[in-house]
Each structure stands twice: as structure tokens, then as C-alpha cells.
Design an enzyme around this catalytic site. Structure first.
Site, PDB file in Angstrom:
ATOM      1  N   ILE A   1     -36.465  17.604  -8.008  1.00 16.23           N
ATOM      2  CA  ILE A   1     -35.834  16.291  -7.834  1.00 16.23           C
ATOM      3  C   ILE A   1     -34.398  16.265  -8.345  1.00 16.23           C
ATOM      4  O   ILE A   1     -34.000  17.059  -9.191  1.00 16.23           O
ATOM      5  CB  ILE A   1     -36.639  15.156  -8.520  1.00 16.23           C
ATOM      6  CG1 ILE A   1     -36.866  15.444 -10.007  1.00 16.23           C
ATOM      7  CG2 ILE A   1     -37.949  14.910  -7.787  1.00 16.23           C
ATOM      8  CD1 ILE A   1     -37.582  14.324 -10.761  1.00 16.23           C
TER       9      ILE A   1
ATOM     10  N   TYR B   1      -4.118   5.890 -10.576  1.00 22.29           N
ATOM     11  CA  TYR B   1      -5.122   5.956 -11.619  1.00 22.29           C
ATOM     12  C   TYR B   1      -5.361   7.385 -12.084  1.00 22.29           C
ATOM     13  O   TYR B   1      -5.291   8.310 -11.304  1.00 22.29           O
ATOM     14  CB  TYR B   1      -6.460   5.420 -11.084  1.00 22.29           C
ATOM     15  CG  TYR B   1      -6.890   4.196 -11.840  1.00 22.29           C
ATOM     16  CD1 TYR B   1      -6.595   2.929 -11.358  1.00 22.29           C
ATOM     17  CD2 TYR B   1      -7.569   4.301 -13.056  1.00 22.29           C
ATOM     18  CE1 TYR B   1      -6.970   1.793 -12.060  1.00 22.29           C
ATOM     19  CE2 TYR B   1      -7.937   3.167 -13.761  1.00 22.29           C
ATOM     20  CZ  TYR B   1      -7.636   1.926 -13.254  1.00 22.29           C
ATOM     21  OH  TYR B   1      -7.996   0.817 -13.957  1.00 22.29           O
TER      22      TYR B   1
ATOM     23  N   MET C   1     -12.997   5.300  -2.084  1.00 16.46           N
ATOM     24  CA  MET C   1     -14.021   6.276  -2.450  1.00 16.46           C
ATOM     25  C   MET C   1     -13.252   7.562  -2.747  1.00 16.46           C
ATOM     26  O   MET C   1     -12.955   8.353  -1.849  1.00 16.46           O
ATOM     27  CB  MET C   1     -15.036   6.406  -1.319  1.00 16.46           C
ATOM     28  CG  MET C   1     -15.932   5.149  -1.295  1.00 16.46           C
ATOM     29  SD  MET C   1     -16.871   4.893   0.200  1.00 16.46           S
ATOM     30  CE  MET C   1     -18.066   6.188   0.046  1.00 16.46           C
ATOM     31  N   ASP C   2     -12.947   7.729  -4.004  1.00 15.88           N
ATOM     32  CA  ASP C   2     -11.925   8.710  -4.381  1.00 15.88           C
ATOM     33  C   ASP C   2     -12.306  10.156  -4.122  1.00 15.88           C
ATOM     34  O   ASP C   2     -11.434  10.992  -3.906  1.00 15.88           O
ATOM     35  CB  ASP C   2     -11.548   8.527  -5.860  1.00 15.88           C
ATOM     36  CG  ASP C   2     -10.685   7.288  -6.095  1.00 15.88           C
ATOM     37  OD1 ASP C   2      -9.921   6.920  -5.181  1.00 15.88           O
ATOM     38  OD2 ASP C   2     -10.785   6.690  -7.167  1.00 15.88           O
TER      39      ASP C   2
ATOM     40  N   GLY D   1     -10.490  13.422  -2.261  1.00 22.48           N
ATOM     41  CA  GLY D   1     -10.751  14.706  -2.922  1.00 22.48           C
ATOM     42  C   GLY D   1     -10.484  14.598  -4.410  1.00 22.48           C
ATOM     43  O   GLY D   1      -9.338  14.671  -4.852  1.00 22.48           O
TER      44      GLY D   1
ATOM     45  N   HIS E   1     -14.806   0.181 -11.203  1.00 23.30           N
ATOM     46  CA  HIS E   1     -14.872   1.632 -10.976  1.00 23.30           C
ATOM     47  C   HIS E   1     -16.326   2.046 -11.076  1.00 23.30           C
ATOM     48  O   HIS E   1     -16.979   1.738 -12.074  1.00 23.30           O
ATOM     49  CB  HIS E   1     -14.108   2.401 -12.062  1.00 23.30           C
ATOM     50  CG  HIS E   1     -12.655   2.114 -12.125  1.00 23.30           C
ATOM     51  ND1 HIS E   1     -11.717   2.865 -11.464  1.00 23.30           N
ATOM     52  CD2 HIS E   1     -11.959   1.154 -12.769  1.00 23.30           C
ATOM     53  CE1 HIS E   1     -10.506   2.382 -11.711  1.00 23.30           C
ATOM     54  NE2 HIS E   1     -10.635   1.335 -12.502  1.00 23.30           N
TER      55      HIS E   1
ATOM     56  N   GLY F   1     -14.739  11.263  -1.667  1.00 19.79           N
ATOM     57  CA  GLY F   1     -14.946  11.505  -0.238  1.00 19.79           C
ATOM     58  C   GLY F   1     -13.735  11.213   0.616  1.00 19.79           C
ATOM     59  O   GLY F   1     -13.620  11.724   1.728  1.00 19.79           O
ATOM     60  N   GLU F   2     -12.809  10.405   0.111  1.00 21.42           N
ATOM     61  CA  GLU F   2     -11.615  10.087   0.893  1.00 21.42           C
ATOM     62  C   GLU F   2     -10.421  10.954   0.487  1.00 21.42           C
ATOM     63  O   GLU F   2      -9.713  11.488   1.329  1.00 21.42           O
ATOM     64  CB  GLU F   2     -11.255   8.604   0.714  1.00 21.42           C
ATOM     65  CG  GLU F   2     -12.303   7.664   1.320  1.00 21.42           C
ATOM     66  CD  GLU F   2     -11.993   6.182   1.095  1.00 21.42           C
ATOM     67  OE1 GLU F   2     -12.556   5.346   1.820  1.00 21.42           O
ATOM     68  OE2 GLU F   2     -11.200   5.853   0.180  1.00 21.42           O
TER      69      GLU F   2
ATOM     70  N   HIS G   1     -10.741  -5.246 -10.659  1.00 24.80           N
ATOM     71  CA  HIS G   1     -11.396  -4.232  -9.832  1.00 24.80           C
ATOM     72  C   HIS G   1     -12.527  -3.595 -10.624  1.00 24.80           C
ATOM     73  O   HIS G   1     -12.655  -3.799 -11.827  1.00 24.80           O
ATOM     74  CB  HIS G   1     -10.386  -3.175  -9.386  1.00 24.80           C
ATOM     75  CG  HIS G   1      -9.670  -2.512 -10.526  1.00 24.80           C
ATOM     76  ND1 HIS G   1      -8.608  -3.114 -11.177  1.00 24.80           N
ATOM     77  CD2 HIS G   1      -9.887  -1.342 -11.160  1.00 24.80           C
ATOM     78  CE1 HIS G   1      -8.194  -2.324 -12.154  1.00 24.80           C
ATOM     79  NE2 HIS G   1      -8.958  -1.240 -12.173  1.00 24.80           N
TER      80      HIS G   1
END
Lengths: 724, 724
Positions: A664, A455, A366-367, A372, A514, A369-370, A512
Site C-alpha cells: 500500500i 515563492y 499545481m507546482d 516541475g 498551500h 505537475g505544471e 491563499h
């Protein structure tokens, strides 16, 4: 040992030493003792302070580059260097940080409440400047709110129950060095015939798969040989995984299963132009450039961008990368600036690899949240990442000890003319009228490129004069590959699953996905909006009625609650997806709106109960709509690291709150399946996809009806440069 | 009556007179008596001969512009002016055409058999030049083959059993005038308060709905008022439909059902810049241009285009528009030119409108087979349709009497730099290596724009140096709208179906679809190829095996016969679609291939048994694969006009012929659902979608690994032009 290797070795040993010191003293965090402002332009904080470096193509220097004296001018302007320094002072005198070592995982502006921002006008005093700080103190996470003006910590929250904050850069870099303090690790490296000085290691988030990933902040480290190539990613030391405690840097476990797998060759893996010999260089093309001899048509004051009929606030963010706020477009009829989007940004990425074996199953990144997404956005390369006519904006972020630093040229803004057509009509020979009216399409692009280790993600926000916003994600960079004993597919038994493609001798590119999930707080002519699913369906007719048997009808369904707006796309049950303002109608009575227009996308095929998919459950639908809630910003949860999926967009949406005629937020997930192919080796040509936010009965008519065509006399006179 | 109107009136009356002459003498077809070469650049054959007009931006004039002396140099080069003239001579002396009036609906090169073309090399004599002619003589269709060198008609076929040939331009223009010879028609026009001189009429293909559309070549005519606007399309005379016999021009029926519907206002419908007053013009942007001071990187010899690592044959076609043949790309490893695609073109379009009422149900256009997608491609507007650096190619077509004429600037070719990135990688702060390598993306675009009456289709073939071909279709132009009594949606009962969107007072934009079907004769490294469906599917795992519950696996299924290759896309059952050469493998043993990569698309929701959908059955799948057959070029059948669906791609594919390791043709349909919105009024901003043909294990590695980055010294020096 040659000089360069010696240097590397010394540097490495210094790192190990530093780590040992940390471990012995049980001080995993740096204390805030550095006062200087670093420019981490090129390498992580090893270069000298360069925050006043020459400004690319800016003459006179753009005021936003004067970071040391910068002051905020807009309620949404990011924290300044002075503010970061003040925050450090506030924190250092706070009880929580007094006695203990700590790390600051995130320091960002706590944006003022939306009503305050919406009513604020240029010239008004700014709302109180607040910061949101995520800190780890003695292994405990805290979310603090600070009032900067009052020099006060106003609130301390414990943060979500599960998961950990985004890693600091120090977490990542120290993790890559930690295994070297372990004798077993060093032994296996040497036994594989690899020089320790050739080692390059990566910190890989572990994900969460159950009890073994709970109550301890973990990271896995895998390593590569960089002998003979800068592209060490193509030379994995396969099957070797070191599990670390990220707080203590203790080696918990070493998994060493790939000893029979050779390290792939270095030849033909380096992609740097300097390493390609002159005969092999391919000069296919004459120079080509986008030229604007009268200068750009946009202005950027601090973070406020004005271009053509658009205006928006643009800022770098350590987690999201780029945040677009208060996007407004001018109505060509009334001249007024009309609200389109309050806030849009990359909320989370989810990148699951499709290999269930020991060294691969956990790779479900999780690029944002993990790692930055903004922290990984490196300086853009002028003339190549962005065209010559680009403007560059820096990011100012804080290191783990709170020290501000400058990430220069992190974002670029440029006008694009790609030879495309805004609108056209020629009368055909049928009518014989002498008409040929064509308008060129010129757009404004905001770009960043994040390099999350191997990546590269290129994120473009493209604004069109016709009111359309295109959000495009490009994937390039280097594949995460697996070492293999095979050198040719003829060695592979048909039944055997490689989990990917043999790209080169001993190199498998693992399949994989994305997923890039966007938070799109649409405010179409005001905050209270509704989400309408305009379903297109076959209508059967009766023979008495018409010679036709069927036609396609549009049926409008207004979503009442969140579950009505959980959308999976279906080619044979299609819909348009509108965000409308039910209180505002056009002259002829259509509600004003914007629609989200998907292009190519992909959906996750993982079992919804698979732990990675539970954590990435925000990808279970392509569209979600939630009521606005300032705390629901991150689709994978505020603490995504080792999260268990309790705090995601999917869990929020399950509350099924009312969303009709409310403020919303639209969430859109762009997906890619990636089955690697040899063309992706050793570096992959960019693959892109996008989605659009497009006005639908927002304007009374075509908003670019009255723009002029190009005429020769306005275009520049160019000549090849003197050196040609 | 003012001068302009008087002129229009005289012109109209002249047309009516001409028509009466035709009708009286029962001579619906012009006899081949005009010898001059017309340039139908701006209006249909009303302008003077301008075939040697000044060449846009070509200095010295490009030899391809010397049409009168042009000779073919490649087996696929289109017919030349001299050849057209020779064909007229051959035909005029042939028994079939001796005694009867006739019309020539199509005269094109009969391409030599594929093996001859494949073995032909520059310097070889050309294979025999043949022409394929579709003629109507005394109400009967014939398909003739001519050997031009031998001045012989070598073959006469009757053509398909149902349907009629593509209309001639004369069919279309004469149809629009025919109703004026009918007193009832003139009366109803005048009764509606419309001046006959303000009338603009369109010829609308009737489709086929059963017996009433059989055994007679029909057309429907609907009219508009052009009073006060050039955009007469926005002023329909709603509900008035004239059914004509296209051969005799006899009015069969007048349906007059919309007398209560006002003609929408002219105000704010004109889109011509000259009609917009200076204060209202929106000058939003400074000039911007793509500049190549050292000139383009491509060469075009006759019809052979060479650019960067690509080479292909490019020609205009009256039915397909643009035909790309023999597309080959250079292998960066071996230097050889490798075959990718033998022939690619727009085979058919299908545009069903979604209103089953009397004046609308039949609007289910097949724009290529009915109107001629190439015939409708008008001269491109330099600087606006294509950038300044474009090269233009003319079309040479034949009028209904066989006379050749020039459609100048029908195709443009240009290099595009849009500020995009070919590939990139920067090392992240995690590794701290000083690497930032980025390559700009430059592509070659081949463009045409067809104006099929109201609508404009922009078709781009874009070649990338990484081997990718992007085929993009842009929709612009003007909506086909319906008159309505309503001026505001508050007048409309919720239960009432408008079949579209109220766009302006009394104007409804009717919902419709666009399908564009491409014929893609892929020859990946040779003619014998296979189609592989690489299906991506969830694989469940067992707990003993891995902490993961699932992953995604790629399963390769080679299509044995045509039915294996009838593909409907499914987001949750996705596949990659490869055309591979099973006999040719890469160094590591992967079969070389190209894949078709869909982007956004739409699928027809019509009942498969609905007559329009039977005729448009080629849109029943997004992908089809057929064995190569030179007669299977047109997805809707050779005679698409009033076809009954007996001769379409769908019927061919039902034969389920073997396609494994054969010369195969891939068919791809790009779809658009179009629910109009007010922004589309009075002219619509371009909407685009595309698909890609992308190398997949075709190259041994990234084919643009060795291209250089941009450097400042190579870029042009530009200044604003003197007039600035």
C-alpha cells in the site's frame, strides 16, 4: 538609455526576434541540435558550461560530481549524462521524431519493477535501464518507454485523455517573451508609463474552468515593473493578463482592467543585502556554526546515503524535487537493516488563491505537475541554505530538446544538532536518587529549495536515530500581490472585500492556501502492509464500576478498502494512523508498524465542485491509502496541466480497491492557510509545518537506549577565524 | 546483605524512625530550625551545602550565582536568599506561627501591581518588596502577604474554599516513607517476595471524586521494586495502593488487589549509560557541536536577558517553572523597544490516565498545582540537556520550613543555529535573474526540564529575530506502567480492554493525555488589547461573477466578552487568533497584533462532568481570553490539590466579563494523546509539540530584512580536541 538597460533591451529584442522566427516557421519547439552539457546553475542556460566547477567543501571532489563519466550503480540511480545523450540519439532516429519538430517535456528513469529493485543486491548486474519520456509532437502528447541498453523505444502511450505534460523550461521562458510580439500589449505597457526594458513577466498556468480551457494548451502572462528593485513581484501591472496559446505563442486575448491602479513604489522592496546601505544593516548576532571537527557521520556513494542507523537512496527528480527510496533502518537488537519506506516524495502541490476576480481567479497552481518542482529547485546557498557541514548533490536533467544539463548543489545533506534532547530522565527530589541521564538529539537532514517564481519552498526530510522521519515544508520567498488604489485601510469601505491584507501602499497580499501532497510508499518490514485507524474515543463508565465517569479508549480499525482510509482529521474524534505489517509481530505480540503523526495542517475550504478543487481533489482528505500501482505516482494526474480532475488520487481512491495486507501507498497532505501580513513584505520569514513517520511497536524497545551522552573531551576546539 | 543494600536499609529505617517520632508527637511539620542554605542539586537535601559550587562554563563566575549576597535589581526579581531569611524571621515572630507547628507550602515574590512595574525604569527605586506565603497551620491553609521592607505581615486570607496548597517536598518524601510504619503494608510487601530495602514508593495525588476526598488532605502511595534496576518504574507492585492522611501520615486504607500479577523483570530496563556494557553501546555519530567562537550574543544581568532585538525578564518559579516577563522586541524602523507580553508561564498541567480500575482511576495529575512544576525542575545536564554554548540560571526556593535552598542550573539559555532558514529567495530559471539571497535562522532558547517523578517535561521558550516566540513542550522520561499477567498479546482475549499497550512481558503502558496550559498576558504595544477571531470561511460565488465557484474569505470577529473567546479548534472551520491593539495602527492602517499559531495539539475527550475533567476544566477549550486579574494566575485554581473545580479558568471565564480593548490574558492549552508503544520502553524518546506567538501587522514590514547572510570568514576555525 544606460548601458545595463540597453543590454536588457537588446536581450529582450533578441528574444522577440527568436520568437517571431518560431512563429513564422510554426516551429514552437527547439530541435535537438545542441551537444554541449550546460550548467544552468544561476540563470537559465545563459551561462557557460560549468559542470566541473569547484566543489563546495568537498575535498577530494565527490565522484558524483563527475557527471560526464558517471555510470549508474543502483537500479534507482537517475539517468546519467551519457544515458541522456543516448536517449537523444535513440529518439532522433525514431520515426515519431523524424519529420516533426518536438519537445521533450520529461525524461526520467523508468524505475524497474519493484520486485526487481527489492531483490537486487550490491554487486548484482543492474536491471535493464529504461527511460520514460513525455514528448509533444505536433501538438500531440506521447508517453514513451525506452530500453536504453537495447537502444529501443519499447512502448508509446497516448497519455491521459485530458491535460498536458509539465511545461518545459522553454515553454515558460518563451511565454514570458511572447506578449512583446503583440503591438496592443506593447501599447498598453507604454501607456501605463512603463519602459519595455523594465518589464518582467511571469507565465501563469491557466488551470481549467470549462470549455474555454479545453483542446488548446494555454498560458496566461502577467507582468511587473522591475524599475528600481529586483523585487519586481511587488510592482504588479495590475489587471493586465495576456492569454497565449503555449504551442504557437499566439496572443489569444489581452485583458486590461487595472489602468486606474498605480504601480506600487519600488522603495523598500529590494531584499538583496548589497542594496541595503551600511547604516541600515542589522548585525544582531555573533557568528554561530554547527561544527564537526572529525567530519560528518554519513557517507554518500553515488546516491546511496548511509548515516547512523539509516540507509536510503536519494535522487533529484525534475518533477518531485527529491525522491527518497528504499529507506531502511538498522534494528539495534538484531543488527539487520529493516525496510521502512520504498519511496517517498512530493507528489503534487496545490496553491489556490482566494480572489475570484478576472486577473486572479485562475491562480490555482499545481507546482509539481505544471512547473516541475525539481526543475525550479535552484542551487542552494552554502552557509545559508544549509550549514557549513553540508554535502551537496547535483541534479542532472534534460532540457526541452533532450540535452542534459547540471543543476548543481540542488540538494544538501547535513547533520543537525539543534541543542535538542533525544531522551532524558532525572530522578526528582521525590525519590532522591542521583540520576540524570540525557542524550542529545542529532539528526540527518536532506534539503532542497524550489523557487516556483515568487515563492520558495524548502523541503526537508529529516531522519532521526530513534527511527522517526520528519518531513518538513518551509515557505519563504515573495508573496504574489495585487495592485490596489488604496494606500491606507481608512480608505476602504467596511463592506469591501480586498481578498487579502493591505501590506504597503497600493499592495495587497492575497489570501491563499498551500497544499503539499506526499506519496509515501511504506513497506514496513516488507511490502504487504495494512492501514489501521486507531480511533480514540470516550468510553463512559458506570458508577458501580469506578469513581470515574469516563476514560479514553483506543479502538483499532483495520481499513479493508480504499474508502475506509479516506481520512479527515478531527480534533474531537482523533485517531492514530498506523501502517502495520500484519504478518510480523514483536516479541510480545504487537504488529510492527509506523504511524503518520500530523502536526499543524489546514484543509481546503473550496467547494468540492469548484473546478480548481476538482483538479486538486487529492487535497479532499488529509490521508488516503491506495494499493501500490506503479502508474499512480502523481496525485494530480500524470498530465496535471489544464487537467480536469479525471486522473487524481481522489478518482483512483473512489475505485475502493482492497488495501488490507497489500502493498500500500500512504498519501499525506500538509496544508497551510496564508492570510498575508505586513511582516511578509517585501519577503517573508519562513513559515514551516511538518509531519512525522514514527515507529510504533516497530522496535522491541527504545532504539537509542544505548547511545552515549556528549562529553566535553569529544567536542571541538574552536577559535574565531583569523579574519575576526 | 551487601554494603549498598545495608546503607539503603539503614537510611530507610532512619526515615521510618523519624516518621514515628513525628506521628507520636503529632508534629507533621518541621519547625524552622535549620539555618544553613542547602543546595539540593542532586538529591533532596541530603547533600552538603554547595551553593558556591563551580560554575558551569561561566568564566568569570556569573554574579547571579552569588546567592548569599544577591539583591534584587528589578521589580520582578525573585526573592533572594536574604529575603527568604528575613521572611522566616518575620513569620517566626508572628502570632499565627508562634504556638503551632506549621509548614510553608509556597514563598514567592508578590509581584508589584502591574502599573508600578510598567512605569518602573532602570535606576528607579524598587517598589516595596512583598512576598506571598501559603502556609498550613494546624490543618488550616492561609495565604499571607508580607511587606519585607517593613517586616510586616500585611494581610492574611483563608485561600480558596476547596482544595489544598501545592505539596511541600517534605509532604512528598514523608508520604513515600509513611506506609513502612504500617505492619500490614510491610507484610504484603514481604509476602510478594520483595525485600523492604528494594522498595521505592511514589506519592500520588488522589484527585477529588466526591465526599471521600473532602475535608482531609489525602495522598496515595504506590510502590515498586528497584531490585536490579534504577528504573524501578518498570517494576510496579501492581494493585497495591496505600491511602494516607497527608497531615498525620496515618494509613487510612490499604488496597491490595494485584497479588496474582508478577513484578516485571528488571532486565533491559536500566537506561544509565554506566550499566550498558561496552559492546552494546551504540556509537553512531562523530562529535557535533554548536560553536560561537566570539561568544554568545546575549547578556544576562541578574534576571534581565538581552539578545538580538529582544529583551525580557526571566525567573525560576517553584510552581510555574519558568516565568518570562516584560518581553519586548525592538522595532527595526524606530529603534524603540515595543511591548509584546507582560507575563508568560506554564500555569497548569493536567495528566489524566485512561484506566478506570481501582489502582489507576485517580491518576489525573495536575503537575504544577499539586507537585510544583518548578520544584521538580532538576539541574540541567550541560552538553546534553543544553548545548555547550549555554548559560545556566539557578533557582532559589524555600523548603517547607522556609529555609532557602539553591536549585542550581535549573534554567539554561542558549543560542540555537539548527541549519534552518530565516528567509530566502532565489530567482527561478523562469526569470533568469541572478539572485540567491538567504538568511540563516538563529534563535534564543530558554529551557527547563521538570521531572515529575517518572515523566520529564522539557519546556522551551524560543525567541526568533523575526518577532516570533515559539513555546515548545517536549515529553520524555519514563512511562507510568501497569503490571499485567500477560507476556504476549496472543494471551489476551480480543474483548478485553488493557487500557494501553503491552510494552514488554508483564508491562502495560497505560493510555494517557498531557495538557499544558499557558498563561500569556499579552500586552501588544500597551495593556489594552482585543482578541480577534479571524474566521476563514468558504464564500460561494455566482457564475456571472467568475469562473470560480468558491473562495476562502477572512472575516474578523472582535470578541466582546469572555464567552466570545472560548475557542475549540476546527480543521474545517479554521480561524486565526489575533491579539491586537485597537488603538495602534500601522502606516497603512492595520491594527498591530500578535497571533497565536497552534501546531499539533489534542483535546480532552473526557466527560465534562467527570470529576477529573471538572478540575481540569481549563482544558475544555484550546483558547480562552480573560480580563487581567492579578489573582487569576493558576488555571486549575490557587489550591489545585483535591480541588473540586470551583476555582478554575473555566469558572472565571463563565462570568463572561468584557474583554474588548482591555488588559487581557490569553490562555493556550497544548495537548498530547499518548498511546504508549514499545519504543517508549524503558525510557521514551522525546515527543514535542509547540505553538507560536507570531507578529501579525505588528511590524511595518519584515523585521529581519536587513540582517546579513553568513560568510565563511566569520565562522570559527575548529579542530578535534587534543584527546581525539
Amino acid at each position: 538609455m544606460e548601458g545595463k538597460s540597453l543590454l536588457r533591451f537588446l536581450f529582450l529584442m533578441f528574444g522577440v526576434l527568436l520568437l517571431l522566427v518560431f512563429t513564422v516557421f510554426n516551429l514552437p519547439y527547439a530541435t535537438p541540435d545542441k551537444a554541449e552539457l550546460l550548467d544552468c546553475t544561476s540563470t537559465w542556460c545563459t551561462s557557460k558550461n560549468r559542470f566541473l566547477k569547484p566543489h563546495f567543501l568537498q575535498d577530494p571532489p565527490n565522484p558524483t560530481r563527475r557527471h560526464h563519466s558517471a555510470v549508474p550503480h543502483h537500479p534507482l540511480d537517475p539517468l546519467t549524462v551519457q544515458e541522456f545523450n543516448k536517449i537523444r540519439t535513440i529518439l532522433s532516429s525514431h520515426a515519431l521524431f523524424k519529420s516533426s519538430p518536438y519537445a521533450l517535456h520529461s525524461i526520467v528513469l523508468q524505475e524497474p519493477p519493484k520486485p526487481l529493485v527489492l531483490t537486487w543486491q550490491k554487486g548484482d548486474p543492474l536491471p535493464p535501464r529504461e527511460a520514460s519520456v513525455v514528448a509533444r509532437v505536433n501538438g500531440v502528447s506521447h508517453v514513451l518507454t525506452l530500453n536504453i541498453d537495447m537502444s529501443q523505444v519499447t512502448r508509446i502511450d497516448p497519455g491521459p485523455l485530458s491535460g498536458y505534460p509539465m511545461m518545459t523550461m522553454e515553454d515558460m521562458t518563451s511565454a514570458t517573451l511572447a506578449p512583446l510580439a503583440n503591438a496592443d500589449f506593447n501599447r498598453t505597457i507604454i501607456e501605463r508609463g512603463i519602459d519595455l526594458t523594465d518589464l518582467a513577466c511571469l507565465p501563469i498556468s491557466t488551470g481549467w474552468f470549462g470549455k474555454s480551457e479545453e483542446n488548446r494548451r494555454l498560458i496566461k502572462v502577467q507582468c511587473f515593473s522591475m524599475k528600481g528593485t529586483a523585487n519586481f513581484y511587488m510592482r504588479p501591472i495590475e489587471g493586465l493578463t495576456v492569454l497565449l496559446d503555449m504551442d504557437t505563442k499566439e496572443v489569444i486575448q489581452i485583458s486590461d482592467e487595472g489602468r486606474n491602479i498605480p504601480i506600487p513604489k519600488a522603495a523598500d522592496t529590494d531584499y538583496r543585502f548589497s542594496t541595503i546601505n551600511a547604516q541600515q544593516q542589522m548585525n544582531l548576532l555573533n557568528p554561530i556554526s554547527i561544527e564537526q571537527p572529525k567530519g560528518p557521520s554519513f557517507t554518500i556513494e553515488d546516491h546511496l546515503v548511509k548515516w547512523a542507523n539509516w540507509e536510503f537512496h536519494l535522487k533529484p527528480d525534475p518533477r518531485a524535487g527529491v525522491i527518497i527510496s528504499r529507506a531502511m533502518v538498522r534494528d539495534p537488537g538484531t543488527g539487520e537493516m529493516r525496510n521502512v519506506m520504498y519511496k517517498g516524495f512530493t507528489s503534487e502541490l496545490f496553491v489556490p488563491y482566494m480572489d475570484p476576480t478576472d486577473a486572479w481567479y485562475f491562480k490555482t497552481y499545481m507546482d509539481a505537475g505544471e512547473y516541475g518542482f525539481g526543475l525550479q529547485a535552484m542551487p542552494l546557498d552554502p552557509l545559508n541554505d544549509c550549514p557549513r557541514n553540508a554535502y551537496y548533490m547535483d541534479g542532472v536533467f534534460a532540457a526541452g530538446d533532450g540535452t542534459p544539463y547540471v543543476r548543481s548543489n540542488m540538494i544538501c545533506v547535513f547533520e543537525r544538532y539543534a541543542g535538542d534532547i533525544g531522551w532524558r530522565h532525572a530522578e526528582s527530589p521525590i525519590t532522591g536518587m542521583e540520576i540524570r541521564e540525557v542524550r542529545p538529539k542529532v539528526t540527518l537532514v536532506v534539503r532542497m529549495a524550489a523557487s516556483v517564481a515568487n515563492y520558495d519552498y524548502i523541503v526537508d526530510w529529516e531522519f532521526q536515530t530513534d527511527g522517526l522521519i520528519r518531513v518538513k515544508v518551509g515557505l519563504s520567498g515573495i508573496l504574489m500581490v495585487k495592485g490596489s488604489p488604496y494606500v491606507n485601510m481608512n480608505q476602504v469601505n467596511q463592506q469591501e472585500n480586498l481578498y487579502g491584507t493591505l501590506l504597503s501602499e497600493n499592495v495587497i497580499g492575497i489570501i491563499h492556501d498551500h497544499y503539499v501532497t506526499f506519496h509515501l510508499d511504506m513497506d514496513v518490514d516488507g511490502t504487504d502492509n495494512s492501514f489501521v485507524n486507531v480511533n480514540l474515543k470516550r468510553e463512559q463508565t458506570s458508577p458501580a464500576e469506578t469513581p470515574r465517569r469516563s476514560y479514553m479508549k483506543a479502538v483499532r480499525n483495520v481499513a479493508r478498502t480504499e474508502k475506509d482510509a479516506q481520512v479527515k482529521f478531527k480534533l474531537y474524534d482523533p485517531s492514530e494512523f498506523h501502517v502495520i505489517n500484519p504478518s510480523k509481530k514483536t516479541r510480545v505480540g504487537n504488529p510492527v508498524g509506523y504511524k503518520v503523526v500530523p502536526a499543524g495542517t489546514a484543509a481546503s475550504l473550496l467547494d468540492p465542485e469548484d473546478p480548481p478543487q476538482k483538479r486538486g481533489a487529492f487535497t479532499n482528505n488529509q490521508i488516503w491509502v491506495t494499493p501500490y500501482n506503479q502508474t499512480e505516482q502523481w496525485a494530480g494526474g500524470l498530465f496535471a496541466y489544464q487537467s480536469q480532475g479525471w486522473d487524481t488520487l481522489a478518482t483512483w481512491s473512489e475505485r475502493d480497491r482492497p488495501i488490507e495486507n497489500k502493498d500500500i501507498v500512504l498519501w499525506y497532505t500538509l496544508g497551510f492557510h496564508h492570510v498575508p501580513c505586513q511582516e511578509d513584505f517585501p519577503i517573508m520569514p519562513t513559515v514551516s509545518s511538518s509531519f512525522d513517520l514514527k515507529p510504533v511497536n516497530f522496535f522491541e524497545n527504545n532504539p537509542i537506549l544505548r547511545i552515549p551522552p556528549n562529553v566535553e573531551k569529544d567536542l571541538p576546539n574552536c577559535k574565531a577565524s583569523a579574519s575576526a
